[in-house]
Design a protein around this motif. Structure first.
Motif, PDB file in Angstrom:
ATOM      1  N   LEU A 101       0.826  -1.201   0.000  1.00  0.00           N
ATOM      2  CA  LEU A 101       0.000   0.000   0.000  1.00  0.00           C
ATOM      3  C   LEU A 101       0.864   1.256   0.000  1.00  0.00           C
ATOM      4  CD1 LEU A 101      -2.773   1.342   0.218  1.00  0.00           C
ATOM      5  CD2 LEU A 101      -2.614   1.090   2.706  1.00  0.00           C
ATOM      6  N   ALA A 102       1.902   1.250   0.833  1.00  0.00           N
ATOM      7  CA  ALA A 102       2.795   2.404   0.862  1.00  0.00           C
ATOM      8  C   ALA A 102       3.484   2.608  -0.481  1.00  0.00           C
ATOM      9  CB  ALA A 102       3.835   2.225   1.972  1.00  0.00           C
ATOM     10  N   ALA A 103       3.940   1.505  -1.087  1.00  0.00           N
ATOM     11  CA  ALA A 103       4.622   1.617  -2.379  1.00  0.00           C
ATOM     12  C   ALA A 103       3.671   2.123  -3.462  1.00  0.00           C
ATOM     13  CB  ALA A 103       5.201   0.265  -2.773  1.00  0.00           C
ATOM     14  N   VAL A 104       2.433   1.636  -3.461  1.00  0.00           N
ATOM     15  CA  VAL A 104       1.463   2.077  -4.469  1.00  0.00           C
ATOM     16  C   VAL A 104       1.135   3.552  -4.307  1.00  0.00           C
ATOM     17  CG1 VAL A 104      -0.936   1.812  -5.205  1.00  0.00           C
ATOM     18  CG2 VAL A 104       0.483  -0.207  -4.861  1.00  0.00           C
ATOM     19  N   GLN A 105       0.981   4.007  -3.064  1.00  0.00           N
ATOM     20  CA  GLN A 105       0.646   5.401  -2.825  1.00  0.00           C
ATOM     21  C   GLN A 105       1.769   6.329  -3.295  1.00  0.00           C
ATOM     22  OE1 GLN A 105      -2.160   6.808  -1.718  1.00  0.00           O
ATOM     23  NE2 GLN A 105      -3.153   4.820  -1.687  1.00  0.00           N
ATOM     24  N   VAL A 106       3.001   5.989  -2.929  1.00  0.00           N
ATOM     25  CA  VAL A 106       4.135   6.822  -3.338  1.00  0.00           C
ATOM     26  C   VAL A 106       4.307   6.790  -4.848  1.00  0.00           C
ATOM     27  CG1 VAL A 106       6.624   7.124  -3.123  1.00  0.00           C
ATOM     28  CG2 VAL A 106       5.276   6.532  -1.111  1.00  0.00           C
ATOM     29  N   ARG A 107       4.162   5.624  -5.462  1.00  0.00           N
ATOM     30  CA  ARG A 107       4.299   5.520  -6.913  1.00  0.00           C
ATOM     31  C   ARG A 107       3.214   6.326  -7.627  1.00  0.00           C
ATOM     32  NH1 ARG A 107       6.724   2.149 -10.638  1.00  0.00           N
ATOM     33  NH2 ARG A 107       5.575   1.865 -12.583  1.00  0.00           N
ATOM     34  N   SER A 108       1.997   6.293  -7.078  1.00  0.00           N
ATOM     35  CA  SER A 108       0.910   7.053  -7.678  1.00  0.00           C
ATOM     36  C   SER A 108       1.209   8.548  -7.662  1.00  0.00           C
ATOM     37  CB  SER A 108      -0.394   6.766  -6.943  1.00  0.00           C
ATOM     38  OG  SER A 108      -1.445   7.569  -7.421  1.00  0.00           O
ATOM     39  N   TYR A 163      -3.076   5.046   6.913  1.00  0.00           N
ATOM     40  CA  TYR A 163      -2.886   6.452   7.266  1.00  0.00           C
ATOM     41  C   TYR A 163      -1.421   6.848   7.133  1.00  0.00           C
ATOM     42  CZ  TYR A 163      -2.946  10.739  10.047  1.00  0.00           C
ATOM     43  OH  TYR A 163      -2.817  12.033  10.475  1.00  0.00           O
ATOM     44  N   LEU A 164      -0.523   5.985   7.595  1.00  0.00           N
ATOM     45  CA  LEU A 164       0.904   6.287   7.454  1.00  0.00           C
ATOM     46  C   LEU A 164       1.312   6.330   5.983  1.00  0.00           C
ATOM     47  CD1 LEU A 164       2.566   4.168  10.305  1.00  0.00           C
ATOM     48  CD2 LEU A 164       2.109   6.629  10.257  1.00  0.00           C
ATOM     49  N   SER A 165       0.743   5.445   5.182  1.00  0.00           N
ATOM     50  CA  SER A 165       1.053   5.465   3.753  1.00  0.00           C
ATOM     51  C   SER A 165       0.576   6.758   3.108  1.00  0.00           C
ATOM     52  CB  SER A 165       0.380   4.263   3.066  1.00  0.00           C
ATOM     53  OG  SER A 165       0.833   3.047   3.631  1.00  0.00           O
ATOM     54  N   ALA A 166      -0.593   7.233   3.519  1.00  0.00           N
ATOM     55  CA  ALA A 166      -1.094   8.497   2.983  1.00  0.00           C
ATOM     56  C   ALA A 166      -0.186   9.651   3.364  1.00  0.00           C
ATOM     57  CB  ALA A 166      -2.521   8.742   3.489  1.00  0.00           C
ATOM     58  N   LEU A 167       0.266   9.667   4.609  1.00  0.00           N
ATOM     59  CA  LEU A 167       1.183  10.728   5.042  1.00  0.00           C
ATOM     60  C   LEU A 167       2.487  10.692   4.251  1.00  0.00           C
ATOM     61  CD1 LEU A 167       0.770  10.715   8.938  1.00  0.00           C
ATOM     62  CD2 LEU A 167      -0.214  12.305   7.274  1.00  0.00           C
ATOM     63  N   LEU A 168       2.994   9.478   4.015  1.00  0.00           N
ATOM     64  CA  LEU A 168       4.230   9.346   3.244  1.00  0.00           C
ATOM     65  C   LEU A 168       4.036   9.833   1.820  1.00  0.00           C
ATOM     66  CD1 LEU A 168       7.149   8.332   3.070  1.00  0.00           C
ATOM     67  CD2 LEU A 168       6.256   6.058   2.512  1.00  0.00           C
ATOM     68  N   ALA A 169       2.893   9.474   1.209  1.00  0.00           N
ATOM     69  CA  ALA A 169       2.628   9.918  -0.155  1.00  0.00           C
ATOM     70  C   ALA A 169       2.449  11.432  -0.222  1.00  0.00           C
ATOM     71  CB  ALA A 169       1.384   9.214  -0.696  1.00  0.00           C
ATOM     72  N   ILE A 170       1.753  12.016   0.735  1.00  0.00           N
ATOM     73  CA  ILE A 170       1.546  13.466   0.756  1.00  0.00           C
ATOM     74  C   ILE A 170       2.870  14.203   0.942  1.00  0.00           C
ATOM     75  CG2 ILE A 170       0.491  15.339   2.073  1.00  0.00           C
ATOM     76  CD1 ILE A 170      -1.823  13.410   2.664  1.00  0.00           C
ATOM     77  N   ARG A 171       3.696  13.667   1.822  1.00  0.00           N
ATOM     78  CA  ARG A 171       5.009  14.305   2.041  1.00  0.00           C
ATOM     79  C   ARG A 171       5.843  14.242   0.776  1.00  0.00           C
ATOM     80  NH1 ARG A 171       9.457  12.530   6.678  1.00  0.00           N
ATOM     81  NH2 ARG A 171      10.993  14.151   6.178  1.00  0.00           N
ATOM     82  N   THR A 172       5.787  13.107   0.066  1.00  0.00           N
ATOM     83  CA  THR A 172       6.530  12.996  -1.188  1.00  0.00           C
ATOM     84  C   THR A 172       5.998  13.980  -2.223  1.00  0.00           C
ATOM     85  OG1 THR A 172       6.895  10.639  -0.739  1.00  0.00           O
ATOM     86  CG2 THR A 172       7.229  11.391  -2.994  1.00  0.00           C
TER      87      THR A 172
END
Length: 210
Positions: free
Chosen positions: A105-112, A188-197
């Protein structure tokens, strides 16, 4: 004596001390198996307060016949140990799948976010604030996460509800709820990581690509 014997099943036993045994009427048993005499299985009713005395009296009086008295609780524990082993194995596989799904999930969010850098850069260039973009990405993550969890809960309910209707609940709901909370926290952590990126991406290279 080497002959076929046909039985008609009229009921099934589960989660009882008689599980795994075939029960037939005494008259039919004597007619089909006349060479077998006596009984090899007894059900003994005793109160909880004098259970130990009953066991000692029976095993002492029937010591020549090799009588072995076992508590029904112990018998049920043996029967359920195999089932509990399978449940533990599937729970371990579920925990492994949860771990892989969290990283996925984290990888997909950041990649998106990285793949949409041109779109995000254009939005920031025309006046979208970072907080508004963060809210948009959070909403997208919430929709994806809630949709995936609802699909998973529905699939689990389809598989588990018939078993619960038949035998009733065997375990508490604490562990499944804890796993769902872990999934929400990981999302939620994945969303925060994606938003920060997304907020750290430079605008100019994205506009040039656009």
């Amino acid at each position: 004596d080497g002959q076929w014997v046909h039985f008609t099943t009229v009921g099934l036993l589960s989660n009882s001390v008689l599980q795994g045994r075939l029960l037939i009427g005494e008259a039919n048993f004597k007619s089909l198996f006349p060479s077998l005499s006596g009984f090899q299985f007894f059900l003994i009713r005793s109160g909880a307060e004098n259970q130990k005395q009953v066991v000692e009296a029976l095993e002492s009086g029937w010591s020549d016949a090799g009588l072995d008295v076992v508590s029904s609780v112990e018998v049920l524990s043996r029967l359920l140990s195999v089932q509990n082993t399978y449940i533990s194995a599937f729970q371990s596989l579920g925990a492994l799948g949860l771990l892989l799904g969290t990283f996925g999930l984290a990888a997909v969010q950041v990649r998106s976010v990285i793949e949409r850098r041109r779109e995000l850069s254009l939005m920031r260039a025309v006046g979208f604030s970072d907080s508004r973009i963060a809210k948009m990405l959070s909403l997208e993550t919430a929709l994806l996460l809630s949709g995936g969890m609802l699909i998973g809960i529905a699939a689990a309910a389809i598989a588990v509800v018939p078993y619960l209707i038949e035998v009733g609940p065997q375990t508490s709901l604490v562990q499944p709820l804890v796993m769902l909370l872990i999934v929400l926290f990981a999302g939620y952590l994945s969303a925060l990581l994606a938003i920060r990126t997304a907020m750290q991406l430079p605008i100019l290279p994205g506009l040039r690509a656009e």
